[in-house]
Design an enzyme around this catalytic site. Structure first.
Site, PDB file in Angstrom:
ATOM      1  N   ASP A   8       0.956  -1.107   0.072  1.00  0.00           N
ATOM      2  CA  ASP A   8       0.033   0.243   0.031  1.00  0.00           C
ATOM      3  C   ASP A   8       0.815   1.335  -0.074  1.00  0.00           C
ATOM      4  OD1 ASP A   8      -2.280   1.581   0.117  1.00  0.00           O
ATOM      5  OD2 ASP A   8      -1.916   1.807   2.544  1.00  0.00           O
ATOM      6  N   ASP A  10       0.171   5.006   1.023  1.00  0.00           N
ATOM      7  CA  ASP A  10      -0.228   6.034   2.098  1.00  0.00           C
ATOM      8  C   ASP A  10      -0.076   5.143   3.285  1.00  0.00           C
ATOM      9  OD1 ASP A  10      -0.360   7.945   0.332  1.00  0.00           O
ATOM     10  OD2 ASP A  10      -2.665   8.145   0.527  1.00  0.00           O
TER      11      ASP A  10
END
Length: 215
Positions: A8, A10
């Site tokens: 991922d 962020d």
């Protein structure tokens, strides 16, 4: 055997949560909508339009789909303006060193993010070239916990989902990884999700965890 790792963006590679919060807060305030960090936490891993729907739960008016798109685009303008200030100095040293080491060990690296700004962010912070594939908000139609973003990352890498591990900081991301048939490795807030296969104490801890799995 794990041959690829999907990250991922962020909260894992770089933290831009505060920038998202400020951009959404500016939009919410302009519309007289109550918005705080607790509501902002619900937006983790969620697409821009789905995030707007969550924020509009506290809005009494009625908006057309076109108006919603305009609001979301305006928020993104605020967000990208703040992103333009990002540099490689915003990346933790252990993050870049860990990614380089994993690549040298032969692991394929990919991004699995709902953000439509993923490529722009990676270029701003100097990490774009380290990833073999990027699956993001520009090529998916469903947000996590739907596994689409991770399944597409595996497709782009030409690797079976079962040979992929996902590193996530959000509970919905862990759910998406498991739904995709991938190994789920949690960091930060995601360590609270009991469905995670492994939990990281730090980003650099990922190397020992992956090497342990490969054995």
């Amino acid at each position: 055997m794990i041959n690829a790792i999907v990250f991922d963006l962020d909260g894992v590679i770089i933290t831009t949560d505060e920038l998202h919060y400020k951009a959404w807060k500016k939009m919410a305030d302009s519309m007289g909508i109550y918005f705080d960090k607790k509501i902002n936490d619900r937006l983790r891993g969620v697409s821009r339009m789905s995030s707007l729907d969550i924020i509009l739960e506290k809005y009494n008016g009625v908006l057309s789909e076109n108006e919603k798109v305009q609001i979301a685009n305006k928020k993104n303008e605020h967000y990208r303006k703040m992103l333009s200030a990002l540099t490689p100095l915003n990346v933790e040293v252990e993050v870049k060193e860990t990614l380089v080491k994993l690549s040298k060990k032969g692991y394929k690296l990919a991004i699995g993010s709902s953000s439509k700004n993923a490529k722009y962010i990676l270029k701003r912070i100097g990490l774009y070239s380290l990833f073999d594939a990027i699956s993001d908000g520009t090529n998916i139609t469903k947000s996590k916990p739907d596994p689409e973003v991770f399944i597409k990352a595996a497709t782009f890498l030409d690797i079976e989902p079962k040979a992929c591990a996902v590193v996530e900081d959000a509970s919905d991301g862990i759910k998406a990884a498991k739904a995709a048939g991938m190994l789920a490795i949690a960091i930060s807030n995601a360590t609270l999700n009991q469905k995670a296969d492994y939990c990281l104490k730090s980003f650099e801890n990922l190397i020992s965890v992956i090497d342990q799995i490969r054995k």
